[in-house]
Design an enzyme around this catalytic site. Structure first.
Site, PDB file in Angstrom:
ATOM      1  N   GLY A 151      21.516 -66.891  84.821  1.00  0.00           N
ATOM      2  CA  GLY A 151      20.773 -66.723  86.066  1.00  0.00           C
ATOM      3  C   GLY A 151      21.110 -65.389  86.704  1.00  0.00           C
ATOM      4  O   GLY A 151      20.624 -64.332  86.280  1.00  0.00           O
ATOM      5  N   GLY A 152      21.970 -65.413  87.699  1.00  0.00           N
ATOM      6  CA  GLY A 152      22.307 -64.219  88.492  1.00  0.00           C
ATOM      7  C   GLY A 152      22.609 -62.970  87.673  1.00  0.00           C
ATOM      8  O   GLY A 152      22.097 -61.875  87.974  1.00  0.00           O
ATOM      9  N   GLU A 160      23.100 -77.317  81.568  1.00  0.00           N
ATOM     10  CA  GLU A 160      23.443 -76.587  82.788  1.00  0.00           C
ATOM     11  C   GLU A 160      24.025 -77.551  83.817  1.00  0.00           C
ATOM     12  O   GLU A 160      23.277 -78.223  84.540  1.00  0.00           O
ATOM     13  CB  GLU A 160      22.195 -75.937  83.389  1.00  0.00           C
ATOM     14  N   ASN A 168      17.071 -66.181  83.170  1.00  0.00           N
ATOM     15  CA  ASN A 168      16.196 -66.876  84.123  1.00  0.00           C
ATOM     16  C   ASN A 168      16.270 -66.113  85.440  1.00  0.00           C
ATOM     17  O   ASN A 168      17.259 -66.220  86.165  1.00  0.00           O
ATOM     18  CB  ASN A 168      16.687 -68.324  84.286  1.00  0.00           C
ATOM     19  N   TRP A 169      15.213 -65.367  85.719  1.00  0.00           N
ATOM     20  CA  TRP A 169      15.233 -64.533  86.934  1.00  0.00           C
ATOM     21  C   TRP A 169      15.016 -65.336  88.207  1.00  0.00           C
ATOM     22  O   TRP A 169      15.143 -64.806  89.298  1.00  0.00           O
ATOM     23  CB  TRP A 169      14.138 -63.462  86.840  1.00  0.00           C
ATOM     24  N   LYS A 170      14.606 -66.590  88.070  1.00  0.00           N
ATOM     25  CA  LYS A 170      14.295 -67.436  89.236  1.00  0.00           C
ATOM     26  C   LYS A 170      13.312 -66.691  90.153  1.00  0.00           C
ATOM     27  O   LYS A 170      12.497 -65.931  89.655  1.00  0.00           O
ATOM     28  CB  LYS A 170      15.593 -67.859  89.945  1.00  0.00           C
ATOM     29  N   HIS A 172      14.493 -77.558  84.859  1.00  0.00           N
ATOM     30  CA  HIS A 172      15.633 -76.895  85.493  1.00  0.00           C
ATOM     31  C   HIS A 172      16.080 -77.740  86.687  1.00  0.00           C
ATOM     32  O   HIS A 172      15.251 -78.322  87.382  1.00  0.00           O
ATOM     33  CB  HIS A 172      15.245 -75.484  85.944  1.00  0.00           C
ATOM     34  N   SER A 231      26.741 -69.899  85.862  1.00  0.00           N
ATOM     35  CA  SER A 231      27.695 -68.820  86.161  1.00  0.00           C
ATOM     36  C   SER A 231      28.200 -68.079  84.921  1.00  0.00           C
ATOM     37  O   SER A 231      29.378 -67.711  84.855  1.00  0.00           O
ATOM     38  CB  SER A 231      28.869 -69.360  86.989  1.00  0.00           C
ATOM     39  N   GLU A 245      16.969 -76.971  89.565  1.00  0.00           N
ATOM     40  CA  GLU A 245      16.358 -76.575  90.846  1.00  0.00           C
ATOM     41  C   GLU A 245      14.976 -77.208  90.989  1.00  0.00           C
ATOM     42  O   GLU A 245      14.554 -77.565  92.081  1.00  0.00           O
ATOM     43  CB  GLU A 245      16.297 -75.038  90.937  1.00  0.00           C
ATOM     44  N   GLY A 288      25.040 -70.861  89.976  1.00  0.00           N
ATOM     45  CA  GLY A 288      25.057 -69.981  91.141  1.00  0.00           C
ATOM     46  C   GLY A 288      26.291 -70.133  92.014  1.00  0.00           C
ATOM     47  O   GLY A 288      26.323 -69.655  93.142  1.00  0.00           O
TER      48      GLY A 288
HETATM   49  P1  13P Z   1      23.592 -68.736  87.353  1.00  0.00           P
HETATM   50  O1  13P Z   1      23.884 -67.993  86.078  1.00  0.00           O
HETATM   51  O2  13P Z   1      23.196 -67.830  88.477  1.00  0.00           O
HETATM   52  O3  13P Z   1      24.691 -69.672  87.698  1.00  0.00           O
HETATM   53  O4  13P Z   1      22.301 -69.629  87.085  1.00  0.00           O
HETATM   54  C1  13P Z   1      22.253 -70.415  85.935  1.00  0.00           C
HETATM   55  C2  13P Z   1      20.891 -70.955  85.787  1.00  0.00           C
HETATM   56  O5  13P Z   1      20.447 -71.755  86.597  1.00  0.00           O
HETATM   57  C3  13P Z   1      20.082 -70.485  84.662  1.00  0.00           C
HETATM   58  O6  13P Z   1      18.944 -71.245  84.508  1.00  0.00           O
END
Ligand code: 13P
Length: 248
Positions: free
Chosen positions: A234-235, A167, A9-11, A94, A213, A96, A173
């Site tokens: 994510g990251g 999640e 997930n590149w956000k 998600h 994470s 967010e 994050g």
């Molecule tokens: P991180 O891996 O950056 O914690 O993000 C997880 C995430 O929200 C994937 O959708």
């Protein structure tokens, strides 16, 4: 036997040129047969990414969708538009989006329905905040997210087309991964809920991912846990680390 999945997930990261540069760098190293790899860039980068990934085993995913087919919804993107950009998967619910954009379970449910009608596989995210984890309501919260988001979705779709991602919000994050026991416990709970709501067969088929994470150090043990079928990253999906995570 459930096929493992690693989704990135590149956000809200990477412009068109950055998308091109990064995908050209990693695509041959993440195009594998035995794992479903999904890249979820921004809407703007989807079509470019579909061209770059053409001829590989890598799937394309979107990060969001609107629940109407078309019309006067300024700024929104429909499921048929995603289909036209060769999207196979779409993240919904998600945390967010739930916290910053008021996405409720009811909205998530509508998004899942429109995606399924358009043969895009939803990746349904569920998860709790730290406060909720510390309260006695943790399992009720997750089971409520599942029940409301999957309202009126038939068992064939749940078995074959829906992916669930657990999640925990406090692990996103933050560098603070859930322990293997916490992740496995919740993914097993989710599988048990699916068994209660549908059947053992559906519960054994549905893929459940962990996200929060995930990195090169913890990916292997998480992904290989009994009830965890992969990761939503994510990251680390924005870096070469993603290659190592797919390969582990
Ligand atoms: P991180 O891996 O950056 O914690 O993000 C997880 C995430 O929200 C994937 O959708």
């Amino acid at each position: 036997m459930r096929k493992k999945m690693i989704a990135g997930n590149w956000k809200m990261n990477y412009t068109l040129s950055q998308t091109e540069e990064f995908l050209l760098e990693i695509k041959d190293r993440i195009s594998v047969d035995d794992v479903d790899v999904v890249i979820c860039p921004s809407f703007v980068s989807l079509y470019l990414a579909s061209n770059i990934l053409d001829g590989t085993n890598i799937h394309l995913g979107a990060q969001n969708v609107f629940y109407e087919e078309k019309g006067a919804y300024t700024g929104e993107v429909s499921a048929p538009m995603l289909v036209s950009a060769f999207v196979d998967y779409c993240i919904v619910g998600h945390s967010e989006r739930r916290t910053m954009f008021n996405e409720t379970n009811e909205v998530v449910n509508k998004k899942i329905k429109i995606l399924l009608e358009n043969t895009i596989k939803p990746i349904l995210c569920v998860g709790e905040s730290l406060e909720e984890r510390e309260s006695k309501k943790l399992f009720d919260i997750i089971s409520n997210q599942l029940n409301e988001s999957l309202k009126d979705i038939d068992e064939k779709n749940v078995a074959d087309n829906i992916i669930i991602a657990y999640e925990p919000i406090w692990a996103i994050g933050t560098g603070k991964t859930a322990t293997l026991e916490q992740a496995e416990e919740m993914c097993k709970f989710i599988r048990d809920q699916i068994e209660k709501k549908y059947s053992k067969k559906v519960a054994q088929s549905v893929r459940i991912l962990y996200g929060g994470s995930v990195n090169t150090k913890n990916a292997s043990e998480i992904i290989n846990s009994d009830n965890i079928d992969g990761a939503l990253v994510g990251g680390a999906s924005l870096k070469n680390d993603f290659v190592s995570i797919v390969n582990c």
